[in-house]
Enzyme design. Structure first.
Site: not given
Length: 396
Positions: A45, A47-48, A78, A140, A186
C-alpha cells in the site's frame, strides 16, 4: 442487507445493464461491451507512487461500458449511477473542461491523445456505463471505469496500445483530469489481472508477473469489510502522504523510496524528523513485505502469508497513519475470529479491510464483525467475499 455471504457475481448482469442502459439512453443497440474489474490490493500500500512493489488481484465485481459509434466528433457519456448525460466535442476535452463522474471516462479520452491518439481523425462515440464495484470502498471503482473505457476506445479506434500503456493512460487521467495523485497500481491490476492469481508489479520498470494464489485449493477466501467510511483521493490525506514520501526521498538523496532498503533505516532515522521517518519506514518495510509475500506464496502457500498481512496493517496504522477506527476494528475482529491474516486495503482514511479466512469461518467472522461494529456504534458495514478474477476484456 448488510452482509452477503458469497460473492456470486455474474459479469453478464453488469454487461446487460450497460447494454440495456445504452439502448434506453440512445435508442439503439451498442456496437460492443467491454468490462474491467475493481481490485483488492492483497499487500503493498502506497508503494506504487514510490516506484515500489505491489501485489493486487482483480475482483469478481466489474464495471462495464457499452459503446456505440457516432458520425460526428462528439462524445456522449451516461451511466446507471447518475441521471446526468454529458456531451462534449472531442477537441474541447481538456483537464479543465470536465468535472464530476464524467471526468473519469472523458479523462481517458484526453489521456489517450497524450499517448498518440489523433482525436482529429476518429469519430465520436456514445458510452453508457454500469458498475457493481462499490464506490468509495477502496476497491478502485475509478480504475475499473477507466480501464474498461480505455480498452473499449483502444479497440474501437484501432489505437494498438498495449495493456501496460493503457494503465498509464488511466493513471494520467486520474492524476491530471480527476486530480487524484495516485500511482499505477489500480489500473495495472484492472488491466492485467487473471483468474485465481495476483499481479506482482514492479512500479518502476512496470514489469509484471502473474502469481497463482490457489486460495480455493487451500480452502481459503478473501472476506471484504466495506466500512462505508467514504474516502476521496482528490482530497488532502493521500496527497500529504505522497508529499512526505517525496520529502523523505529528497532528504536521503535518492530518486524515490524504492532506493531505500531495510538496512538504510538506521541512517534515515538520524536524518529525518520523526513523522517523515515513520512514513519512510512504512514504504521500505511494505516493499519488503510484498517481496516476502510473493516468495512465501511460491514456497509455502497461502496459509503462510498471514503474519505479513497483519504486519502490513500495523505499519499503515502506526507509521503511515492512514487507518481509521472502523478499519482497525474490522481487522482485529477478523484476527480474533481465526483469520489467516487481515489488513486494511486501498489508500486509507476509510474504505475496506480484507481478511484471508478459511471458507468454513466466513459466517462466524461475518457475524462477529457485524456485532463488533454495532457494539462500537459504527455504521453497519457490508461484508462479502471476493474471488480473484479476470482483468479487463471485451464481453460482447
Amino acid at each position: 442487507m448488510s452482509s452477503e455471504g458469497t460473492s456470486g457475481h455474474d459479469a453478464d448482469h453488469t454487461d446487460s445493464a450497460a447494454s440495456d442502459g445504452f439502448l434506453q439512453r440512445y435508442g439503439r443497440r451498442p456496437a460492443g461491451v467491454w468490462s474491467a474489474p475493481g481490485r483488492v490490493n492483497l499487500i503493498g500500500e502506497h508503494t506504487d507512487y514510490n516506484d515500489g512493489f505491489v501485489f493486487p488481484f482483480g475482483l469478481d465485481r466489474r464495471t462495464a461500458v457499452a459503446l456505440g459509434d457516432r458520425h460526428d466528433q462528439v462524445v456522449r457519456v451516461s451511466s446507471g449511477f447518475s441521471p446526468d448525460e454529458v456531451s462534449i466535442h472531442l477537441d474541447e476535452i481538456t483537464p479543465d473542461s470536465v468535472a464530476g463522474w464524467s471526468a473519469y471516462p472523458l479523462g481517458v479520452v484526453w489521456a489517450l491523445a497524450q499517448f498518440g491518439a489523433d482525436l482529429a481523425h476518429v469519430r465520436g462515440v456514445d458510452l453508457h456505463i454500469a458498475s457493481e464495484v462499490p464506490v468509495g470502498a477502496g476497491l478502485s471503482s475509478s480504475a475499473a471505469l477507466e480501464s474498461a473505457v480505455a480498452l473499449a476506445l483502444n479497440e474501437h479506434w484501432g489505437l494498438g496500445l498495449d495493456r501496460p500503456t493503457l494503465a498509464k493512460v488511466g493513471q494520467l487521467a486520474e492524476n491530471r483530469v480527476v486530480g487524484a495523485p495516485t500511482g499505477i497500481l489500480d489500473q495495472s491490476a484492472s488491466l492485467l489481472a487473471q483468474a485465481d492469481a495476483g499481479v506482482f508489479l514492479d512500479c518502476r520498470s512496470l514489469d509484471s508477473d502473474v502469481i497463482p494464489l490457489h486460495f480455493a485449493e487451500e480452502g481459503l477466501t478473501v472476506l471484504v469489510v466495506d466500512t462505508h467510511v467514504a474516502h476521496a483521493h482528490a482530497t488532502g490525506g493521500y496527497a500529504a502522504r505522497r508529499a512526505s514520501c517525496e520529502q523523505g526521498a529528497r532528504a536521503l538523496g535518492v530518486e524515490s523510496l524504492r532506493d531505500v532498503h531495510l538496512d538504510d533505516l538506521p541512517r534515515a532515522e538520524g536524518v529525518l524528523d520523526d513523522e517523515t521517518f515513520r512514513r519512510v519506514r512504512h514504504i521500505v518495510t511494505e516493499n519488503q513485505r510484498v517481496l516476502d509475500t510473493v516468495r512465501t506464496l511460491r514456497e509455502r502457500g497461502a496459509h503462510a502469508i498471514g503474519a505479513l498481512l497483519d504486519a502490513s496493517h500495523a505499519s499503515m496504522r502506526d507509521d503511515f497513519e492512514i487507518s481509521v477506527p472502523e478499519l482497525d476494528l474490522a481487522v482485529a475482529t477478523a484476527q480474533a475470529g481465526g483469520a489467516v491474516g487481515a489488513r486494511m486495503t486501498g489508500g486509507g482514511f476509510g474504505g475496506s479491510a480484507i481478511a484471508l479466512v478459511d471458507v468454513a469461518l466466513v459466517p462466524a467472522i461475518t457475524e462477529a464483525v457485524l456485532a463488533a461494529f454495532a457494539a462500537a456504534g459504527h455504521r453497519t458495514p457490508t461484508v462479502f467475499t471476493v474471488t480473484p478474477s479476470q482483468g479487463a476484456r471485451r464481453d460482447g
